[in-house]
Write a protein that holds these residues in place. Structure first.
Motif, PDB file in Angstrom:
ATOM      1  N   ARG A 535     154.104  24.057 -17.297  1.00 59.28           N
ATOM      2  CA  ARG A 535     153.917  25.473 -16.987  1.00 59.28           C
ATOM      3  C   ARG A 535     155.106  26.279 -17.487  1.00 59.28           C
ATOM      4  O   ARG A 535     156.258  25.895 -17.308  1.00 59.28           O
ATOM      5  CB  ARG A 535     153.774  25.678 -15.484  1.00 59.28           C
ATOM      6  CG  ARG A 535     153.316  27.079 -15.107  1.00 59.28           C
ATOM      7  CD  ARG A 535     153.289  27.308 -13.613  1.00 59.28           C
ATOM      8  NE  ARG A 535     154.620  27.376 -13.056  1.00 59.28           N
ATOM      9  CZ  ARG A 535     155.058  26.618 -12.058  1.00 59.28           C
ATOM     10  NH1 ARG A 535     154.257  25.709 -11.515  1.00 59.28           N
ATOM     11  NH2 ARG A 535     156.277  26.739 -11.591  1.00 59.28           N
ATOM     12  N   PHE A 536     154.815  27.385 -18.146  1.00 55.86           N
ATOM     13  CA  PHE A 536     155.868  28.297 -18.600  1.00 55.86           C
ATOM     14  C   PHE A 536     155.753  29.611 -17.832  1.00 55.86           C
ATOM     15  O   PHE A 536     154.683  29.957 -17.320  1.00 55.86           O
ATOM     16  CB  PHE A 536     155.782  28.540 -20.112  1.00 55.86           C
ATOM     17  CG  PHE A 536     154.498  29.176 -20.564  1.00 55.86           C
ATOM     18  CD1 PHE A 536     154.362  30.558 -20.636  1.00 55.86           C
ATOM     19  CD2 PHE A 536     153.408  28.394 -20.928  1.00 55.86           C
ATOM     20  CE1 PHE A 536     153.181  31.141 -21.042  1.00 55.86           C
ATOM     21  CE2 PHE A 536     152.221  28.967 -21.350  1.00 55.86           C
ATOM     22  CZ  PHE A 536     152.099  30.349 -21.405  1.00 55.86           C
ATOM     23  N   ASP A 537     156.845  30.328 -17.764  1.00 57.35           N
ATOM     24  CA  ASP A 537     156.871  31.591 -17.034  1.00 57.35           C
ATOM     25  C   ASP A 537     156.212  32.687 -17.861  1.00 57.35           C
ATOM     26  O   ASP A 537     156.502  32.847 -19.059  1.00 57.35           O
ATOM     27  CB  ASP A 537     158.313  31.987 -16.696  1.00 57.35           C
ATOM     28  CG  ASP A 537     158.949  31.040 -15.689  1.00 57.35           C
ATOM     29  OD1 ASP A 537     158.199  30.486 -14.860  1.00 57.35           O
ATOM     30  OD2 ASP A 537     160.182  30.847 -15.750  1.00 57.35           O
ATOM     31  N   SER A 684     149.988  28.759 -18.194  1.00 56.02           N
ATOM     32  CA  SER A 684     150.646  29.735 -17.338  1.00 56.02           C
ATOM     33  C   SER A 684     149.795  29.939 -16.089  1.00 56.02           C
ATOM     34  O   SER A 684     148.662  29.461 -16.002  1.00 56.02           O
ATOM     35  CB  SER A 684     150.828  31.069 -18.068  1.00 56.02           C
ATOM     36  OG  SER A 684     149.575  31.717 -18.240  1.00 56.02           O
ATOM     37  N   ARG A 685     150.314  30.687 -15.142  1.00 53.89           N
ATOM     38  CA  ARG A 685     149.577  30.918 -13.905  1.00 53.89           C
ATOM     39  C   ARG A 685     148.358  31.800 -14.104  1.00 53.89           C
ATOM     40  O   ARG A 685     147.523  31.914 -13.210  1.00 53.89           O
ATOM     41  CB  ARG A 685     150.501  31.527 -12.853  1.00 53.89           C
ATOM     42  CG  ARG A 685     151.053  32.904 -13.190  1.00 53.89           C
ATOM     43  CD  ARG A 685     152.137  33.290 -12.201  1.00 53.89           C
ATOM     44  NE  ARG A 685     152.697  34.607 -12.451  1.00 53.89           N
ATOM     45  CZ  ARG A 685     152.324  35.706 -11.802  1.00 53.89           C
ATOM     46  NH1 ARG A 685     151.379  35.624 -10.880  1.00 53.89           N
ATOM     47  NH2 ARG A 685     152.872  36.873 -12.053  1.00 53.89           N
ATOM     48  N   GLU A 690     140.611  28.274 -15.968  1.00 55.73           N
ATOM     49  CA  GLU A 690     140.469  27.234 -16.980  1.00 55.73           C
ATOM     50  C   GLU A 690     141.089  25.922 -16.511  1.00 55.73           C
ATOM     51  O   GLU A 690     140.521  24.837 -16.706  1.00 55.73           O
ATOM     52  CB  GLU A 690     141.133  27.675 -18.293  1.00 55.73           C
ATOM     53  CG  GLU A 690     140.509  28.900 -18.939  1.00 55.73           C
ATOM     54  CD  GLU A 690     141.118  30.202 -18.444  1.00 55.73           C
ATOM     55  OE1 GLU A 690     141.693  30.202 -17.330  1.00 55.73           O
ATOM     56  OE2 GLU A 690     141.015  31.215 -19.160  1.00 55.73           O
ATOM     57  N   LEU A 691     142.257  26.024 -15.862  1.00 59.26           N
ATOM     58  CA  LEU A 691     142.962  24.828 -15.400  1.00 59.26           C
ATOM     59  C   LEU A 691     142.190  24.116 -14.302  1.00 59.26           C
ATOM     60  O   LEU A 691     142.165  22.878 -14.246  1.00 59.26           O
ATOM     61  CB  LEU A 691     144.355  25.229 -14.900  1.00 59.26           C
ATOM     62  CG  LEU A 691     145.362  24.109 -14.668  1.00 59.26           C
ATOM     63  CD1 LEU A 691     145.695  23.397 -15.971  1.00 59.26           C
ATOM     64  CD2 LEU A 691     146.637  24.674 -14.039  1.00 59.26           C
ATOM     65  N   GLU A 692     141.544  24.877 -13.438  1.00 57.87           N
ATOM     66  CA  GLU A 692     140.780  24.275 -12.345  1.00 57.87           C
ATOM     67  C   GLU A 692     139.677  23.365 -12.872  1.00 57.87           C
ATOM     68  O   GLU A 692     139.419  22.295 -12.321  1.00 57.87           O
ATOM     69  CB  GLU A 692     140.172  25.369 -11.462  1.00 57.87           C
ATOM     70  CG  GLU A 692     139.361  24.833 -10.292  1.00 57.87           C
ATOM     71  CD  GLU A 692     138.710  25.929  -9.490  1.00 57.87           C
ATOM     72  OE1 GLU A 692     138.294  25.665  -8.346  1.00 57.87           O
ATOM     73  OE2 GLU A 692     138.595  27.055 -10.009  1.00 57.87           O
ATOM     74  N   ARG A 693     139.007  23.776 -13.936  1.00 60.02           N
ATOM     75  CA  ARG A 693     137.921  22.954 -14.482  1.00 60.02           C
ATOM     76  C   ARG A 693     138.441  21.662 -15.096  1.00 60.02           C
ATOM     77  O   ARG A 693     137.717  20.672 -15.167  1.00 60.02           O
ATOM     78  CB  ARG A 693     137.143  23.772 -15.524  1.00 60.02           C
ATOM     79  CG  ARG A 693     136.345  24.906 -14.927  1.00 60.02           C
ATOM     80  CD  ARG A 693     135.431  25.545 -15.948  1.00 60.02           C
ATOM     81  NE  ARG A 693     136.118  26.410 -16.884  1.00 60.02           N
ATOM     82  CZ  ARG A 693     136.327  27.709 -16.692  1.00 60.02           C
ATOM     83  NH1 ARG A 693     135.931  28.276 -15.566  1.00 60.02           N
ATOM     84  NH2 ARG A 693     136.927  28.433 -17.602  1.00 60.02           N
ATOM     85  N   LYS A 702     148.633  23.960  -6.574  1.00 59.97           N
ATOM     86  CA  LYS A 702     149.992  23.440  -6.646  1.00 59.97           C
ATOM     87  C   LYS A 702     150.572  23.634  -8.038  1.00 59.97           C
ATOM     88  O   LYS A 702     151.751  23.975  -8.186  1.00 59.97           O
ATOM     89  CB  LYS A 702     149.992  21.955  -6.281  1.00 59.97           C
ATOM     90  CG  LYS A 702     151.345  21.293  -6.389  1.00 59.97           C
ATOM     91  CD  LYS A 702     151.267  19.809  -6.037  1.00 59.97           C
ATOM     92  CE  LYS A 702     152.620  19.145  -6.189  1.00 59.97           C
ATOM     93  NZ  LYS A 702     152.554  17.695  -5.881  1.00 59.97           N
ATOM     94  N   MET A 703     149.762  23.468  -9.056  1.00 56.12           N
ATOM     95  CA  MET A 703     150.258  23.540 -10.428  1.00 56.12           C
ATOM     96  C   MET A 703     150.596  24.961 -10.855  1.00 56.12           C
ATOM     97  O   MET A 703     151.464  25.161 -11.707  1.00 56.12           O
ATOM     98  CB  MET A 703     149.235  22.923 -11.383  1.00 56.12           C
ATOM     99  CG  MET A 703     149.059  21.423 -11.193  1.00 56.12           C
ATOM    100  SD  MET A 703     147.807  20.681 -12.264  1.00 56.12           S
ATOM    101  CE  MET A 703     148.535  20.906 -13.876  1.00 56.12           C
ATOM    102  N   VAL A 704     149.909  25.957 -10.290  1.00 52.60           N
ATOM    103  CA  VAL A 704     150.237  27.345 -10.649  1.00 52.60           C
ATOM    104  C   VAL A 704     151.205  27.960  -9.652  1.00 52.60           C
ATOM    105  O   VAL A 704     151.562  29.136  -9.777  1.00 52.60           O
ATOM    106  CB  VAL A 704     148.960  28.214 -10.729  1.00 52.60           C
ATOM    107  CG1 VAL A 704     148.029  27.700 -11.789  1.00 52.60           C
ATOM    108  CG2 VAL A 704     148.255  28.310  -9.384  1.00 52.60           C
ATOM    109  N   GLY A 705     151.644  27.161  -8.648  1.00 54.08           N
ATOM    110  CA  GLY A 705     152.570  27.654  -7.641  1.00 54.08           C
ATOM    111  C   GLY A 705     153.991  27.711  -8.159  1.00 54.08           C
ATOM    112  O   GLY A 705     154.285  27.564  -9.349  1.00 54.08           O
TER     113      GLY A 705
END
Length: 714
Positions: A535-537, A684-685, A690-693, A702-705
């Motif tokens: 993950r990047f900011d 990114s958050r 897309e990430l959920e799928r 947790k991953m976008v937190g």
């Protein structure tokens, strides 16, 4: 199969399988005010998020209500709309003809006669390549020849959704709901769905009085016209658990955003929506014909009004991606209703349908469903019903249904003089059914936005309309809030959520469904390959492309260049880039990098594609740039892949599975070991949907937190 560069997205292929295809991005080819200007770089990302697209809350971040007095004031009917509309048309037509006699009320232009004054324009509006060789085949007799008598049908009851929503809505309740919509105030309820998934039902207002909805277990409980009952029971019969969740909203005239369309349920969804469209059209027509008969028998000329229609005749709009999809819809209609005659059917089949056998079984099912048969995507065609006949190739202003691709419909509107653009035939659309919206995203989504912006506008010309028969909410400018919109998609994206929030604002309410992604695609992969998500900011979704490129340039690309270079070949790194604009940016940045690379995009010629694949497989090129749309339109099987880097998370989770599968096949062929093979994904958050799928809903939060920025899976 190369996509198109102009705004209209049309590019001839010189093939017997179709003339061309719109394959720009979500904004492929920036729209100019006139003409179809080409552009080198076509489309920004489909990453502009709606207010609900960047979170996973049940309410989708719907805004709070304004004060009650403000909402009521905003929702008041336009007091002078009717008078202004009449004055403008009377002034325009003052020199054309004398005012009609009162008995003219018994004739409604949409069902009783063809309006000859629009013949020349309709011929231009409905023109296709086939029409250039075949003249328009109109009826030899007036259109009312078969519809002088209504169906032998029982009167509609007071609980019929058609009566409650369209024919005779409660004025007080309608005013309250319009005020709530104006204030963006919705009450959200989460529904339980058999088989899982998130299903949200939103109704306008805080303390709303929800319309009673009965359980819809089969077609036998629906308020159908008698001529539809038998075939509906035979074709559809009982509804399964998921269908029971959406059927009350579909047949109750609520907006529906369904994000679980698959190749397995596609046929059932077609029949469900086509049955609803037919039922609506038949009820509308019969109500008009019955009222015509009442007015004709009113010999004493009593001042009786029947508000039973809109400005123009077309009531249903199907937005489809290909001609073959249109042929499937027409086939579903003919299965649901028996017609004595089907006019121009052979011409339609010859033009819209070809055998669906041009792809082998190694292509994915969703690819074959979309591109099998006639995959041409610029078309529009009208369909008209009488009591015994279904007529294809009817003119728009005499049609009940319009089938069109977003590109084809936009071309029809913009044809000819820009100052004389005609979209009045969309003014009275009451049901919009958009199928395969995910495929439209891979074309030019701007065409779909253009169509929705031109729906239910006040017409510029009268078109022979009898305004004493037009429903009040049409005259008050509220048609868009009573129109039902049904959108079917394989998955939901921020762009589709924007359509939901902006154009699906129905007074009856709206329903959104997304499948269960508890596990995600990653759970189905058994390649034993390390998959790293980084993950990047990114401060805002608007600045996300810049933050993504900076992260790639400073963190990802240096690692690629430092990979060991075996003497027998290249690195075998495939860089998957979902967006074409990002692809151009990355490709330009590699000019000064000491690394050999090739690229495959949706605009790469077939010869260059073969060279790129061959040189990458042999090791002459260490890096291969590969776009999401190139994979969507061709589903190439890339060999020689040893490592994969995802520049962004694919919107279609199947793409992730298929691209990672390239490495799996390389491991099976012993071209690379499981220890050397790797997958890296930058996110990114703003990519939570897309990430959920891909990783599943139990991991995405947790991953976008805030904690951690690297997550490994095997």
């Amino acid at each position: 199969m190369a996509p198109n560069r102009g705004r209209g997205g049309y590019r001839g292929r010189g093939s017997s399988r179709g003339r061309g295809r719109s394959r720009g991005g979500s904004n492929a080819g920036r729209t100019q005010k006139r003409g179809f200007a080409p552009a080198k770089v076509l489309e920004p990302d489909n990453e502009a998020l709606s207010e609900s697209g960047s979170n996973t809350s049940d309410t989708d971040s719907l805004s709070n209500a304004d004060s009650a007095s403000d909402r009521e004031e905003e929702a008041q009917p336009i007091s002078n709309a009717y008078q202004t509309l009449l004055q403008s048309y009377q002034k325009a037509n003052a020199s054309k003809a004398k005012p009609p006699r009162k008995r003219a009320k018994t004739h409604h232009v949409s069902y009783e006669r063809e309006d000859q004054s629009h013949d020349d324009h309709d011929n231009e509006l409905d023109r296709t390549d086939e029409d250039e060789q075949l003249p328009d085949q109109e009826d030899a007799q007036p259109a009312h020849a078969e519809v002088e008598e209504p169906e032998d049908d029982a009167e509609e009851n007071g609980t019929d959704p058609f009566t409650v929503h369209f024919a005779n809505p409660d004025e007080n309740e309608l005013s309250k709901r319009l005020a709530a919509i104006s204030g963006n105030t919705w009450t959200t309820e989460r529904l339980n769905v058999t088989g899982g998934g998130k299903c949200l039902l939103q109704t306008p207002g805080e303390n709303h009085n929800a319309r009673p909805t009965r359980k819809v277990a089969s077609t036998s409980v629906l308020d159908l016209k008698p001529r539809l009952v038998a075939n509906a029971q035979q074709v559809l019969g009982d509804f399964d658990g998921l269908e029971q969740a959406i059927a009350p909203s579909v047949y109750g005239y609520q907006d529906v955003l369904f994000g679980g369309r698959t190749t397995r349920n596609a046929s059932r969804l077609r029949h469900i929506t086509c049955l609803h469209a037919l039922n609506h059209i038949f009820k509308t027509r019969d109500r008009v014909v019955k009222n015509n008969a009442k007015l004709a028998s009113n010999t004493e000329q009593d001042d009786v009004e029947y508000r039973d229609q809109g400005f123009t005749r077309p009531k249903v709009l199907f937005l489809l991606e290909t001609k073959q999809a249109c042929a499937r819809m027409v086939d579903a209609i003919t299965q649901l209703c028996d017609f004595d005659q089907q006019e121009n059917k052979k011409r339609f089949i010859d033009s819209f349908s070809v055998p669906e056998d041009k792809f082998s079984d190694d292509k994915p099912e969703d690819f074959r469903e979309l591109f099998e048969g006639n995959d041409e995507n610029e078309f529009r065609i009208g369909l008209k019903f009488t009591r015994k006949t279904m007529k294809l190739y009817s003119k728009f202003y005499t049609s009940d249904i319009i089938f069109a691709s977003p590109l084809g419909l936009r071309r029809a509107i913009e044809s000819g003089d820009a100052k004389k653009q005609d979209y009045d035939f969309l003014s009275s659309i009451e049901i919009v059914i958009m199928d395969q919206a995910d495929a439209t995203l891979m074309q030019n989504w701007e065409h779909a936005e253009y169509v929705f912006e031109h729906l239910n506008l006040q017409p510029k010309d009268a078109h022979g309309c009898d305004f004493s028969r037009v429903r009040s909410w049409y005259l008050d400018g509220h048609a868009a809030n009573l129109r039902q919109t049904i959108v079917l998609s394989a998955y939901l994206t921020p762009t589709i959520n924007t359509l939901y929030n902006k154009h699906m604002r129905n007074t009856a309410g709206r329903l959104k469904y997304a499948p269960d992604y508890t596990d995600g695609t990653i759970e189905t992969l058994n390649f034993g390959i390390k998959q790293t998500f980084s993950r990047f900011d990114s401060p805002t979704h608007i600045k996300d492309p810049d933050a993504r490129f900076k992260y790639f340039s400073t963190a990802v690309l240096p690692q690629i260049t430092r990979l060991p270079k075996p003497p027998e070949g290249g690195l075998g790194v495939l860089l998957f880039i979902p967006s074409y604009l990002d692809f151009v940016r990355v490709r330009n940045s590699l000019v000064d990098i000491d690394i050999s690379y090739a690229s495959i995009s949706e605009y790469t010629d077939a010869t260059d594609v073969r060279k790129a694949r061959s040189h990458f497989m042999s090791g002459r090129h260490s890096l291969l740039l590969y776009t999401g749309r190139a994979h969507h339109f061709h589903r190439y099987n890339i060999r020689g892949v040893k490592r994969v880097v995802f520049y962004g998370v694919p919107e279609n989770a199947k793409f992730y599975e298929e691209v990672v599968g390239f490495i799996g096949k390389s491991v099976e062929r012993a071209e690379v070991s499981e220890r050397e093979a790797s997958v890296r994904v930058a996110f990114s958050r703003w990519e939570s949907l897309e990430l959920e799928r891909v990783v599943g809903s139990k991991r995405v939060r947790k991953m976008v937190g805030e904690r951690g920025d690297t997550f490994d899976f095997v």
